[in-house]
Design an enzyme around this catalytic site. Structure first.
Site, PDB file in Angstrom:
ATOM      1  N   THR A  42       0.826  -1.222   0.000  1.00  0.00           N
ATOM      2  CA  THR A  42       0.000   0.000   0.000  1.00  0.00           C
ATOM      3  C   THR A  42       0.856   1.266   0.000  1.00  0.00           C
ATOM      4  O   THR A  42       1.991   1.256   0.511  1.00  0.00           O
ATOM      5  CB  THR A  42      -0.891  -0.020   1.273  1.00  0.00           C
ATOM      6  OG1 THR A  42      -1.434   1.275   1.487  1.00  0.00           O
ATOM      7  CG2 THR A  42      -0.095  -0.385   2.522  1.00  0.00           C
ATOM      8  N   ASP A  43       0.277   2.362  -0.508  1.00  0.00           N
ATOM      9  CA  ASP A  43       0.962   3.668  -0.452  1.00  0.00           C
ATOM     10  C   ASP A  43       1.118   4.155   0.988  1.00  0.00           C
ATOM     11  O   ASP A  43       1.937   5.033   1.264  1.00  0.00           O
ATOM     12  CB  ASP A  43       0.208   4.712  -1.302  1.00  0.00           C
ATOM     13  CG  ASP A  43      -1.262   4.916  -0.923  1.00  0.00           C
ATOM     14  OD1 ASP A  43      -1.741   4.305   0.050  1.00  0.00           O
ATOM     15  OD2 ASP A  43      -1.930   5.708  -1.622  1.00  0.00           O
ATOM     16  N   GLU A  44       0.340   3.556   1.904  1.00  0.00           N
ATOM     17  CA  GLU A  44       0.357   4.059   3.283  1.00  0.00           C
ATOM     18  C   GLU A  44       1.695   3.823   3.983  1.00  0.00           C
ATOM     19  O   GLU A  44       1.970   4.426   5.028  1.00  0.00           O
ATOM     20  CB  GLU A  44      -0.784   3.438   4.104  1.00  0.00           C
ATOM     21  CG  GLU A  44      -2.144   3.741   3.490  1.00  0.00           C
ATOM     22  CD  GLU A  44      -3.304   3.513   4.421  1.00  0.00           C
ATOM     23  OE1 GLU A  44      -3.120   3.567   5.641  1.00  0.00           O
ATOM     24  OE2 GLU A  44      -4.419   3.270   3.914  1.00  0.00           O
ATOM     25  N   TYR A  71      -1.349  -0.405  11.180  1.00  0.00           N
ATOM     26  CA  TYR A  71      -1.606  -1.055   9.886  1.00  0.00           C
ATOM     27  C   TYR A  71      -0.429  -0.818   8.939  1.00  0.00           C
ATOM     28  O   TYR A  71       0.171  -1.767   8.428  1.00  0.00           O
ATOM     29  CB  TYR A  71      -2.908  -0.518   9.258  1.00  0.00           C
ATOM     30  CG  TYR A  71      -3.028  -0.853   7.783  1.00  0.00           C
ATOM     31  CD1 TYR A  71      -3.111  -2.172   7.355  1.00  0.00           C
ATOM     32  CD2 TYR A  71      -3.021   0.151   6.816  1.00  0.00           C
ATOM     33  CE1 TYR A  71      -3.199  -2.482   5.988  1.00  0.00           C
ATOM     34  CE2 TYR A  71      -3.112  -0.148   5.453  1.00  0.00           C
ATOM     35  CZ  TYR A  71      -3.199  -1.465   5.055  1.00  0.00           C
ATOM     36  OH  TYR A  71      -3.276  -1.772   3.717  1.00  0.00           O
ATOM     37  N   LYS A 113       2.466  -3.365   7.419  1.00  0.00           N
ATOM     38  CA  LYS A 113       2.621  -3.571   5.971  1.00  0.00           C
ATOM     39  C   LYS A 113       4.062  -3.242   5.567  1.00  0.00           C
ATOM     40  O   LYS A 113       4.676  -3.966   4.782  1.00  0.00           O
ATOM     41  CB  LYS A 113       1.643  -2.698   5.178  1.00  0.00           C
ATOM     42  CG  LYS A 113       0.189  -3.092   5.275  1.00  0.00           C
ATOM     43  CD  LYS A 113      -0.100  -4.493   4.763  1.00  0.00           C
ATOM     44  CE  LYS A 113       0.056  -4.636   3.256  1.00  0.00           C
ATOM     45  NZ  LYS A 113      -0.386  -5.982   2.791  1.00  0.00           N
TER      46      LYS A 113
HETATM   47  P1  NAD Z   1      -9.823  -7.212   3.009  1.00  0.00           P
HETATM   48  O1  NAD Z   1      -9.800  -6.913   4.464  1.00  0.00           O
HETATM   49  O2  NAD Z   1     -11.064  -6.983   2.233  1.00  0.00           O
HETATM   50  O3  NAD Z   1      -9.402  -8.728   2.756  1.00  0.00           O
HETATM   51  C1  NAD Z   1      -8.397  -9.376   3.507  1.00  0.00           C
HETATM   52  C2  NAD Z   1      -8.564 -10.871   3.312  1.00  0.00           C
HETATM   53  O4  NAD Z   1      -7.494 -11.525   3.996  1.00  0.00           O
HETATM   54  C3  NAD Z   1      -9.881 -11.422   3.875  1.00  0.00           C
HETATM   55  O5  NAD Z   1     -10.466 -12.323   2.960  1.00  0.00           O
HETATM   56  C4  NAD Z   1      -9.458 -12.131   5.142  1.00  0.00           C
HETATM   57  O6  NAD Z   1     -10.304 -13.224   5.491  1.00  0.00           O
HETATM   58  C5  NAD Z   1      -8.053 -12.590   4.765  1.00  0.00           C
HETATM   59  N1  NAD Z   1      -7.188 -12.799   5.946  1.00  0.00           N
HETATM   60  C6  NAD Z   1      -6.987 -11.951   6.978  1.00  0.00           C
HETATM   61  N2  NAD Z   1      -6.162 -12.513   7.870  1.00  0.00           N
HETATM   62  C7  NAD Z   1      -5.820 -13.723   7.388  1.00  0.00           C
HETATM   63  C8  NAD Z   1      -4.995 -14.779   7.849  1.00  0.00           C
HETATM   64  N3  NAD Z   1      -4.346 -14.690   9.034  1.00  0.00           N
HETATM   65  N4  NAD Z   1      -4.861 -15.892   7.099  1.00  0.00           N
HETATM   66  C9  NAD Z   1      -5.526 -16.012   5.907  1.00  0.00           C
HETATM   67  N5  NAD Z   1      -6.341 -15.059   5.429  1.00  0.00           N
HETATM   68  C10 NAD Z   1      -6.482 -13.920   6.160  1.00  0.00           C
HETATM   69  O7  NAD Z   1      -8.597  -6.377   2.414  1.00  0.00           O
HETATM   70  P2  NAD Z   1      -8.404  -5.760   0.951  1.00  0.00           P
HETATM   71  O8  NAD Z   1      -8.889  -4.369   0.966  1.00  0.00           O
HETATM   72  O9  NAD Z   1      -8.905  -6.719  -0.051  1.00  0.00           O
HETATM   73  O10 NAD Z   1      -6.806  -5.702   0.896  1.00  0.00           O
HETATM   74  C11 NAD Z   1      -6.057  -6.772   0.334  1.00  0.00           C
HETATM   75  C12 NAD Z   1      -4.585  -6.394   0.327  1.00  0.00           C
HETATM   76  O11 NAD Z   1      -4.383  -5.216  -0.447  1.00  0.00           O
HETATM   77  C13 NAD Z   1      -4.017  -6.095   1.719  1.00  0.00           C
HETATM   78  O12 NAD Z   1      -2.740  -6.649   1.791  1.00  0.00           O
HETATM   79  C14 NAD Z   1      -3.956  -4.575   1.766  1.00  0.00           C
HETATM   80  O13 NAD Z   1      -2.922  -4.139   2.601  1.00  0.00           O
HETATM   81  C15 NAD Z   1      -3.685  -4.249   0.308  1.00  0.00           C
HETATM   82  N6  NAD Z   1      -4.159  -2.924  -0.139  1.00  0.00           N
HETATM   83  C16 NAD Z   1      -5.468  -2.551   0.060  1.00  0.00           C
HETATM   84  C17 NAD Z   1      -5.899  -1.318  -0.414  1.00  0.00           C
HETATM   85  C18 NAD Z   1      -7.342  -0.884  -0.253  1.00  0.00           C
HETATM   86  O14 NAD Z   1      -7.680   0.257  -0.616  1.00  0.00           O
HETATM   87  N7  NAD Z   1      -8.239  -1.726   0.236  1.00  0.00           N
HETATM   88  C19 NAD Z   1      -5.008  -0.458  -1.072  1.00  0.00           C
HETATM   89  C20 NAD Z   1      -3.686  -0.876  -1.265  1.00  0.00           C
HETATM   90  C21 NAD Z   1      -3.272  -2.112  -0.795  1.00  0.00           C
END
Ligand code: NAD
Length: 326
Positions: free
Chosen positions: A122-124, A146, A150
């Site tokens: 993430t950009d964060e 968070y 990351k």
């Molecule tokens: P989300 O919370 O919707 O999904 C996370 C998934 O991971 C869920 O299905 C959850 O059940 C699973 N999970 C959590 N802990 C787990 C564990 N211990 N073992 C197995 N599975 C586990 O998140 P998202 O928004 O889909 O984000 C996905 C990735 O993208 C993350 O790594 C996040 O940091 C990154 N990201 C998200 C965004 C955003 O805007 N949402 C932006 C940039 C990067």
């Protein structure tokens, strides 16, 4: 190609899996612990496809990961605790899943000689920037638990490339929006509340600035990096719309037929980063990536999806859950 997708039942991971399987572009194993944000319904459109195997398991569990890993050509690692507000309340699951879980996956991928490991970040991780944008050379300076976890997992992944020669690539994306997002993050929370005629909470003065990219564009960027990215490289996936939260809320209110009388200005989030901005030159120049979904179109599609899929978001309980915290 056989790909292990962690977190494939979450918002972005499931979009990635649906995209691959709808194009018959790979065979996929989803490893997901189905935490509050993981939802098997996110994979319903591709359920029953012969290319999909679902494993209900935790990335922190080395035994499970060791059983699942063999036979895959690549890992695309989305699984994480992903909500900043939750990390302010309790950082421990962020440390165990985001840091320890990533280490467990890296160890197993190395042991089983998996070809490529794409670590989705993430950009964060960079903290906050007043003007201009970050390149991939910018040192990390995270502000929340968070983003700190990351950043730690990004560094672990890159260390496995340097130390063990593993084929690791890290992606860092801006804020995503689109269908199937658990309704605790700004866009789905506001849309689902406004569709119900409810009130919405806006942090501080609403002047925080984020870049918004449609989840399908993010997933296309991750797939490009998976197929063509440089080993050991970091790629920003950006180029979305830059908006202050006030500007975003203005659009959400209009799209849902509401006005500012539905908005409560609430105390700012602790440690709230003011602005994020990614320079996306590298992925454009090296891999030819550019977003395809303009923000106005993407937002209209997203609001339409939540309007038509009330049963999906009501079953998550996310809207009511967040109401208890704000
Ligand atoms: P989300 O919370 O919707 O999904 C996370 C998934 O991971 C869920 O299905 C959850 O059940 C699973 N999970 C959590 N802990 C787990 C564990 N211990 N073992 C197995 N599975 C586990 O998140 P998202 O928004 O889909 O984000 C996905 C990735 O993208 C993350 O790594 C996040 O940091 C990154 N990201 C998200 C965004 C955003 O805007 N949402 C932006 C940039 C990067």
């Amino acid at each position: 190609m056989r790909i292990l997708v962690t977190g494939g039942a979450g918002f972005i991971g499931s979009a990635f899996v649906r995209g691959l399987l709808e194009r018959d572009a790979a065979r996929v194993t989803v490893l997901d612990a189905l935490t509050y944000s993981g939802n098997p319904a996110n994979l319903e459109p591709v359920a029953g496809r012969p290319g999909l195997t679902f494993v209900h398991g935790d990335i922190r569990d080395a035994g499970t990961v060791d059983e699942v890993m063999p036979g895959h050509d690549a890992v695309v690692h989305f699984a994480a605790e992903s909500h900043v507000d939750r990390s302010i309340d309790d950082a421990s699951p962020f440390v165990t899943t985001n840091v320890l879980g990533t280490q467990v996956l890296l160890d197993a991928a190395r042991r089983h000689a998996v070809g490529r490991f794409v670590h989705v970040s993430t950009d964060e991780v960079y903290g906050s920037i007043e003007k201009g944008s970050w390149t991939e050379e910018q040192p990390v300076a995270p502000s929340s638990a968070y983003s700190a976890t990351k950043a730690a997992s990004d560094l672990l992944a890159l260390a496995h490339h340097r130390t063990h020669g593993m084929d690791v690539v890290v992606t860092r994306c801006s804020n995503n929006y689109g269908p199937y997002q658990f309704p605790e993050k700004l866009i789905p929370l506001f849309v689902t509340r406004l569709l119900d005629g409810g009130r919405v909470p806006l942090y501080g003065d609403g002047g925080n600035v984020r870049e918004w990219l449609h989840v399908e564009d993010h997933c296309r960027g991750v797939e490009l990096v998976l197929r063509k990215g440089r080993p050991g490289g970091i790629y920003h996936i950006g180029g979305g719309a830059e908006l202050s939260n006030r500007e975003l809320v203005e659009r959400l209110l209009a799209a849902c037929g509401a006005d500012w009388s539905s908005v409560d200005f609430v105390a700012d989030r602790k440690g709230h980063d003011r602005r994020y901005a990614l320079c996306a030159d590298r992925i454009r120049e090296e891999l030819g990536f550019a977003p395809r979904i303009g923000f106005e179109e993407g937002l209209a599609r997203t609001v339409a999806w939540y309007t038509e899929n009330r049963a999906w978001w009501e079953r998550t309980g996310g809207n009511a859950l967040t109401a208890a915290r704000t």
